[in-house]
Write a protein that holds these residues in place. Sequence first.
Motif, PDB file in Angstrom:
ATOM      1  N   ASP A 140     118.291 -35.429  13.746  1.00 40.00           N
ATOM      2  CA  ASP A 140     116.999 -34.819  13.463  1.00 40.00           C
ATOM      3  C   ASP A 140     117.175 -33.399  12.935  1.00 40.00           C
ATOM      4  O   ASP A 140     118.296 -32.916  12.773  1.00 40.00           O
ATOM      5  CB  ASP A 140     116.084 -34.866  14.689  1.00 40.00           C
ATOM      6  N   ALA A 141     116.066 -32.740  12.654  1.00 41.40           N
ATOM      7  CA  ALA A 141     116.112 -31.407  12.052  1.00 41.40           C
ATOM      8  C   ALA A 141     116.890 -30.415  12.919  1.00 41.40           C
ATOM      9  O   ALA A 141     117.612 -29.569  12.403  1.00 41.40           O
ATOM     10  CB  ALA A 141     114.692 -30.910  11.799  1.00 41.40           C
ATOM     11  N   GLU A 142     116.760 -30.528  14.234  1.00 44.08           N
ATOM     12  CA  GLU A 142     117.491 -29.638  15.140  1.00 44.08           C
ATOM     13  C   GLU A 142     118.998 -29.854  15.011  1.00 44.08           C
ATOM     14  O   GLU A 142     119.768 -28.903  15.012  1.00 44.08           O
ATOM     15  CB  GLU A 142     117.044 -29.900  16.573  1.00 44.08           C
ATOM     16  N   ASP A 143     119.415 -31.109  14.892  1.00 45.90           N
ATOM     17  CA  ASP A 143     120.835 -31.415  14.716  1.00 45.90           C
ATOM     18  C   ASP A 143     121.353 -30.823  13.409  1.00 45.90           C
ATOM     19  O   ASP A 143     122.451 -30.276  13.352  1.00 45.90           O
ATOM     20  CB  ASP A 143     121.073 -32.922  14.696  1.00 45.90           C
ATOM     21  N   VAL A 144     120.544 -30.947  12.358  1.00 39.92           N
ATOM     22  CA  VAL A 144     120.940 -30.432  11.042  1.00 39.92           C
ATOM     23  C   VAL A 144     121.067 -28.916  11.105  1.00 39.92           C
ATOM     24  O   VAL A 144     122.013 -28.338  10.593  1.00 39.92           O
ATOM     25  CB  VAL A 144     119.930 -30.874   9.959  1.00 39.92           C
ATOM     26  N   ALA A 145     120.110 -28.247  11.775  1.00 38.44           N
ATOM     27  CA  ALA A 145     120.156 -26.792  11.895  1.00 38.44           C
ATOM     28  C   ALA A 145     121.392 -26.356  12.682  1.00 38.44           C
ATOM     29  O   ALA A 145     122.059 -25.390  12.325  1.00 38.44           O
ATOM     30  CB  ALA A 145     118.891 -26.282  12.563  1.00 38.44           C
ATOM     31  N   GLU A 146     121.709 -27.079  13.759  1.00 33.91           N
ATOM     32  CA  GLU A 146     122.888 -26.737  14.552  1.00 33.91           C
ATOM     33  C   GLU A 146     124.168 -26.956  13.749  1.00 33.91           C
ATOM     34  O   GLU A 146     125.088 -26.152  13.804  1.00 33.91           O
ATOM     35  CB  GLU A 146     122.929 -27.572  15.830  1.00 33.91           C
TER      36      GLU A 146
END
Length: 124
Positions: free
Chosen positions: A90-96
Amino acid sequence: MIPSSRLVVGCSEQLPNELRAYHLMGTSSDGAVLLSWHGATYSAAASEVCAYPDLLERLLGVVLPGFPANLRERARPALISRWNRDLGVDAEDVAEAAANDNGTSSPTASVDASTSPFEAHAVN
C-alpha cells in the motif's frame, strides 16, 4: 540469504499459501526472518522471501519484452501498480521503501527521475 530490502515478498510459515509483501524486522535466534504485516508478526525461512525491488526487476524483465515497444513505457507503471495491489503493497509501504532507498538502481527509476523510484507507484 537475508534480503537487503526492508520490504520483502514471500510466504510466511503461518500463512504458507498467501504470497504477500511484508516488512522485514530481523532474524530470530534460529535463523528465520521475522516479518511484519499490518502489525502482526510472522516468520519465514530466509530462502522463502525476496526483496521487493529485486522481484519487481525480475518480473519486469520477463513481462515487458512481451509488450510492443511503443507500449512498454506505459505498461511499466501499470504493471507495477497492479503487482503492488496484488501483493498488498500500500501507499505506506511505498513511502517507507522510498525512505529506505539507499540510492541504488531500481527497476522503477526511469519512471520519474525527480522523485524516489518507489513514489511513482503509490496505490491510491
